[in-house]
Structures are given as structure tokens and as C-alpha cells.
Design a protein around this motif. Structure first.
Motif, mmCIF file in Angstrom:
data_model
loop_
_atom_site.group_PDB
_atom_site.id
_atom_site.type_symbol
_atom_site.label_atom_id
_atom_site.label_comp_id
_atom_site.label_asym_id
_atom_site.label_seq_id
_atom_site.Cartn_x
_atom_site.Cartn_y
_atom_site.Cartn_z
ATOM 1 N N ASN A 176 -2.829 17.359 -4.173
ATOM 2 C CA ASN A 176 -3.792 16.779 -2.954
ATOM 3 C C ASN A 176 -5.081 17.546 -2.817
ATOM 4 O O ASN A 176 -6.192 16.647 -2.414
ATOM 5 C CB ASN A 176 -2.656 16.946 -1.758
ATOM 6 N N LEU B 201 -8.789 7.217 -4.690
ATOM 7 C CA LEU B 201 -9.733 7.695 -5.791
ATOM 8 C C LEU B 201 -10.027 6.759 -6.725
ATOM 9 O O LEU B 201 -10.908 6.541 -7.262
ATOM 10 C CB LEU B 201 -8.972 9.008 -6.426
ATOM 11 N N ARG B 202 -8.945 6.064 -7.247
ATOM 12 C CA ARG B 202 -9.216 5.335 -8.634
ATOM 13 C C ARG B 202 -10.078 4.120 -7.954
ATOM 14 O O ARG B 202 -10.641 3.341 -8.684
ATOM 15 C CB ARG B 202 -7.657 4.470 -9.069
ATOM 16 N N MET C 168 -1.491 12.717 -12.040
ATOM 17 C CA MET C 168 -1.847 13.682 -10.907
ATOM 18 C C MET C 168 -0.495 13.662 -10.151
ATOM 19 O O MET C 168 0.404 12.989 -9.935
ATOM 20 C CB MET C 168 -2.793 12.721 -10.153
ATOM 21 N N GLN D 265 -4.195 8.681 -4.618
ATOM 22 C CA GLN D 265 -4.751 8.346 -5.860
ATOM 23 C C GLN D 265 -5.111 6.914 -6.039
ATOM 24 O O GLN D 265 -6.288 6.745 -6.646
ATOM 25 C CB GLN D 265 -3.434 8.379 -6.833
ATOM 26 N N VAL E 142 -7.662 16.040 -5.170
ATOM 27 C CA VAL E 142 -7.797 14.613 -5.272
ATOM 28 C C VAL E 142 -8.653 14.363 -4.001
ATOM 29 O O VAL E 142 -9.863 13.655 -3.759
ATOM 30 C CB VAL E 142 -6.614 13.753 -5.199
ATOM 31 N N ILE F 209 -11.171 10.003 -14.080
ATOM 32 C CA ILE F 209 -10.268 10.677 -14.132
ATOM 33 C C ILE F 209 -9.743 10.997 -15.663
ATOM 34 O O ILE F 209 -9.608 10.367 -16.578
ATOM 35 C CB ILE F 209 -9.180 10.065 -13.571
ATOM 36 N N LEU G 169 -12.574 14.085 -12.452
ATOM 37 C CA LEU G 169 -11.546 14.989 -12.108
ATOM 38 C C LEU G 169 -10.711 15.348 -13.330
ATOM 39 O O LEU G 169 -10.449 14.540 -14.249
ATOM 40 C CB LEU G 169 -10.558 14.221 -11.190
ATOM 41 N N ALA H 14 -1.006 14.176 -6.643
ATOM 42 C CA ALA H 14 -1.318 13.942 -5.487
ATOM 43 C C ALA H 14 -0.628 12.878 -4.773
ATOM 44 O O ALA H 14 0.116 11.956 -5.462
ATOM 45 C CB ALA H 14 -2.854 13.573 -5.510
ATOM 46 N N GLU I 176 -7.279 17.138 -14.905
ATOM 47 C CA GLU I 176 -5.886 17.326 -14.540
ATOM 48 C C GLU I 176 -5.200 17.934 -15.716
ATOM 49 O O GLU I 176 -5.078 17.133 -16.714
ATOM 50 C CB GLU I 176 -5.284 16.331 -13.709
ATOM 51 N N GLY J 23 -5.335 18.018 -9.654
ATOM 52 C CA GLY J 23 -4.908 16.773 -9.495
ATOM 53 C C GLY J 23 -3.943 16.527 -8.475
ATOM 54 O O GLY J 23 -3.237 15.635 -8.345
#
Length: 524
Positions: free
Chosen positions: A363, A398-399, A388, A395, A366, A406, A381, A390, A383, A361
Motif C-alpha cells: 500500500n 496506479l495502472r 503487488m 492498483q 503504490v 510497473i 514501480l 496493495a 516489486e 508494491g
């Protein structure tokens, strides 16, 4: 069996056969035996120096040996050597037939020096890109030395034998009935394990070499590029590497090398080696560097090696690359390049529409998940920590993606597969201790790279991550020592970037050589 184009190509190769050879087959009435008979007859039809016999008595059926007329076969194939192994078959025909192999003279001498009788058996897969290196090396040894036999066994045709020996990865090599090794090995590696004296002889040979103007340490894209650029300047150039090709050898598909829409790692490595050898470059393989002694009063840097030898040079280019940091869990090594991969930029498109996991998780993890989400069907993902690491902007991106899950606070414990490819992974919820399984086809490990620089500590400046600190021209903090590629602080670990870095380092080394070797004043 063989199509017209392949027959035409084979016919031209077989013109290089010098001595008559026989293909001695052991067959039954099965379908694979029928295919083998057709293949062997097609081969024999392309040259009057090749004939076929079907009175073989090998222990595996179907199989065939390649022998000079009047001699027993020392090179054998149990199964049909097609796919990646067809090249191995062609080379075996040539070498048994007297065509000299392309191999280092020192290695050839070491092969000839083996006096004990040995029988190697290699279990391989026709889809394995590392297997041909092993098969070809052992075939060459058997063709050159009457004390050596080699049988290459196609695992899928001899499943009972595979199960009995519990062979779970290819290539797997046995020597005289005992496990000898697994994974990619070339002739130098194999001879070194058999003949311990070969290492000391090679060490003596290296130490006796005259100093190089530029010595490149590392045989990946950066090292190859540096050697080419240095050699083109007409200066004495050497390249030394543990294995030529580096990480490229472990890459199945390469689709982002500019002007080359698609290639495979071993093919690219072979092309790089051929390019390096087109110039007057002293190439030394199978040597792992152990120490760098920076120049003293004589102006020569010296690189020491684990085998005991050392090389001297006025300038050194360090291009030792990096290795992926691995999870260290069951199944990871077995399914490497069979679903377990490390480069989303290179391999992501191969998983279009499939379910994958990204481990890590930070940089890089992600960013990989974001990139993959636009290609694959679904990304999970995972972690280890409870949050995370990142950057926040990554983040948030990603979300926002609806095909990404995640999982935080999770420890990956196993990679699952069906023997040929990844089918899932198991992780443990660190808070509850509960194990959970995720069904998927790919695992992208993004927990960082480890530069191969431990041997340089105390010699050149390293970053807190162990990377060689360089400037924009490839200079290190030591005059006359340069660096390029994944072992350095260059942020982008890509093949094309490493090639550019290698050429930059070599040009800087040449500039340094000119400036330090020029006379102090020109006579009037």
C-alpha cells in the motif's frame, strides 16, 4: 568575498571573541587562494582581535589555521568553509578566541581529560548537512584541548587525496592517519570512541540521578514535544536519546510542517533542542536504551542503557521512533539524501519533472507512486514479488496513470550515481536472471519502517509489526508508561503527527502522575 549582510552579522558575532586570534593562511597563485585571501581579510576587518598572516606552511593549499596569538593553529580548514560550513567557521573563531562552547559539562570534562596527542582529518562537502556536526565537534575539541588538532578538508578541492583514500561518502573522519568513522557524530560520540572510560563515568552519573516524574526516551519530534509539555507542568522531566533529532536529522527538505513553508532537518532538530532546553529538562544524549523494567513496589519504572547506566521515573514516555527498512544494496547508503529517499510526501516536490523509481508494491509503495505521478515526469514501480500486495483499488488507480511503469518479479541490486547524485538503478529479473538498468534521478524506498522497539519486548504490548500498542491518549498496557510517534501503532508517520502524539502522551503522563500521587483522603 563576503556580502554586506554577512559582514554585519559576522561583526556582531566577533564581538564575543575574548582573546586575539590569527588566521594563518597557506596560499599560492590559484583562484581559490585568491578567494581565501579575500575571505580572511574580510573576516579580519570585522574585529580588531582578528589578524591575518600568509606565511603558513600547511601541507594543503589553499588552507588556513585559526590560532591564538603566539600559539600554533589546532583548527584548520583546507578549502573555503562556505555553504553549510560557514557556521562551523564562525564557531571556530569564537571558540579559539575564548568564547565558551554550548556543550554538556560532562562532555567538556571528557574533552579536557584527553592527554594523548591526536590529529583528526575530516573530509567534507559544502552541501552536506551532516558534515557541520562533525566539523564543529572536532573544532571544539581542538580549541579546548592542546593535545588535539583538526583539519577539515573540502573534498572537491583535493580530489587526488579523495581518490587516493577512496572516500566515497561524507563526512569521513581519520584519526592519526587511520579511518575513524563515517556519518554524523557529535562530540559525545567522538569522545566516547577515544576515551572508553567516559562511558562508564556517564553510566555512574546517570544511575545516581534522582527519579524523574516523567522520563522521555527518544529525541525526535515526538520526544521533544513530550519533554516540552511535561516540563511546562513544572515537574521533574528528563529526556534521553541516542541522538537528538532522530530521523529528522536525515531529512534534507521539510515542506509540510504546518506554518513553516520550508526548513531542513538539522535546522528543525536544532530548533527543537533549543526549545526543550528553554525549560528545566535534564537532557542526556548518546545513550541507547536496552531494557525497560516496569514499576515494582516502589512505583518507579527503570530504563537500562547499553552503556551500563539506568534511569528511574514515575512515568515514562516511549518515543524511540523508527528507522527505514533499507534495500541493503550497493549505492543505497552512499546516495541517501542524494536521490535515495524514503518520504514521498516530504521529498516528492523536489523531483518535479524528473524520472524516479518507487521500490515496493504494498500500500505504501503504490500510494507513493500515485502521489509522485502527479509531480514527477515518470515513475517506475519495482516489486520483488510477482504481484503487488496493495489494495485492489490502489492498483487500479496506479495502472490508469500513463506516466507509470510497473515491474514485477524484480530484485533491485544496485543504485547508480555520479558521485553527487543518483543516476539510475540496476534490477534483476527474477524469472530470467537478466539484469536491467533504469536511468533516473530519484529512488523512493517504500518497503516499510522498522520501529526501534526490540528492547521493549516482554515489557509492553507490541503489535505483530513490533509497534508499541497505544490508545487515543498514548497509554500503553502498562500503567505509567506512555508512547508516541513512529514507534507506535499511530498509522501516520509524519513530523506534525508525532509532535501531537508527544504532547498527548505527556499530558496523559501528567494526569496519571496527579491521580497516583494524590492523597487517599483529605483530612477534615
Amino acid at each position: 568575498m563576503l556580502d554586506a549582510a554577512l559582514k554585519t552579522q559576522l561583526k556582531s558575532y566577533l564581538e564575543m571573541v575574548r582573546e586575539p586570534i590569527e588566521l594563518v593562511a597557506t596560499l599560492d597563485d590559484g583562484a581559490k587562494s585568491v578567494e581565501m585571501r579575500e575571505m580572511l581579510e574580510d573576516i579580519a576587518a570585522q574585529s580588531d582581535k582578528v589578524s591575518v598572516r600568509t606565511d603558513g606552511t600547511a601541507t594543503r593549499t589553499p588552507s588556513f589555521g585559526i590560532a591564538r596569538v603566539g600559539e600554533a593553529a589546532r583548527v584548520e580548514f583546507a578549502g573555503l568553509p562556505l555553504g553549510h560550513e560557514f557556521t562551523s567557521l564562525v564557531l571556530a573563531l569564537l571558540h579559539v578566541g575564548g568564547h565558551p562552547p554550548k556543550e554538556d559539562e560532562a562532555v567538556l570534562e571528557s574533552i579536557a581529560a584527553i592527554q594523548e596527542d591526536h590529529h583528526f582529518v575530516t573530509y567534507m562537502s559544502l552541501s552536506c548537512q551532516n558534515c557541520p556536526t562533525v566539523v564543529q565537534a572536532l573544532n571544539t575539541m581542538a580549541a579546548l584541548n592542546p593535545h588535539i588538532r583538526h583539519t577539515a578538508v573540502e573534498g572537491s578541492l583535493f580530489q587526488d587525496e579523495i581518490t587516493e583514500k577512496n572516500v566515497l561518502a561524507v563526512p569521513t573522519m581519520y584519526l592519526d592517519g587511520e579511518l575513524f568513522g563515517q556519518g554524523r557524530m557529535d562530540a559525545r560520540d567522538i569522545v566516547g570512541k577515544i576515551d572508553t572510560g567516559a562511558s562508564s563515568r556517564e553510566a555512574e552519573r546517570m544511575t545516581a540521578m534522582d527519579p524523574f516524574d516523567v522520563l522521555v526516551v527518544g529525541g525526535g519530534p515526538a520526544g521533544a514535544s513530550a519533554a516540552i509539555y511535561a516540563a511546562r507542568k513544572g515537574i521533574r522531566t528528563g529526556l534521553v536519546a541516542e541522538r537528538f533529532g532522530g530521523q529528522v536529522l536525515d531529512t534534507m527538505a521539510i515542506e509540510n510542517l504546518v506554518s513553516v513553508p520550508y526548513t531542513e532537518g538539522p535546522k528543525l532538530a536544532a530548533a527543537l533542542e533549543e526549545h526543550v532546553n528553554a525549560y528545566e529538562t535534564e537532557m542526556i544524549k548518546g545513550q541507547r536504551a536496552s531494557a525497560l523494567r516496569v514499576a515494582g513496589e516502589d512505583g518507579l519504572h527503570r530504563v537500562e542503557f547499553e552503556g551500563g547506566g539506568e534511569l528511574a521515573a514515575r512515568n515514562v514516555v516511549l518515543a524511540t521512533g523508527a528507522r527505514w527498512r533499507t534495500m541493503g544494496v550497493p549505492g543505497e547508503d552512499e546516495y541517501r539524501n542524494k536521490g535515495v529517499t524514503f518520504c514521498p510526501h516530504c521529498d516528492g516536490p523536489l523531483f518535479k519533472g524528473k524520472r524516479v523509481a518507487v521500490i515496493g508494491g504494498g500500500n505504501s509503495g503504490v500510494e507513493a507512486a500515485i502521489d509522485l505521478a502527479g509531480i514527477v515526469g515518470h515513475v517506475t514501480l519495482i516489486e520483488f514479488l510477482d504481484e503487488m500486495r496493495a489494495d485492489d483499488v490502489l492498483q487500479r488507480k496506479l495502472r490508469s496513470l500513463d506516466n507509470v511503469d510497473i515491474v514485477l518479479g524484480a530484485r533491485t541490486t544496485e543504485v547508480l550515481g555520479d558521485g553527487t547524485q543518483v543516476t539510475g538503478l540496476v534490477y534483476e529479473d527474477r524469472a530470467s536472471g537478466e539484469s536491467r538498468t533504469v536511468e533516473l534521478q530519484g529512488v523512493f524506498v517504500q518497503i516499510g519502517l522498522l520501529p526501534n522497539t526490540d528492547w521493549l519486548r516482554g515489557s509492553v504490548e507490541l503489535s505483530d509489526r513490533g509497534e508499541i500498542v497505544i490508545d487515543e491518549a498514548g497509554h500503553t498496557n502498562v500503567p505509567g508508561v506512555f508512547a508516541a510517534g513512529d514507534a507506535t501503532t499511530e498509522p501516520f508517520k509524519q513530523i506534525v503527527v508525532a509532535m501531537g502524539g508527544g504532547s498527548t502522551a505527556a499530558l496523559s503522563a501528567f494526569d496519571h502522575l496527579i491521580r497516583t500521587s494524590a492523597p487517599a483522603a483529605v483530612a477534615s
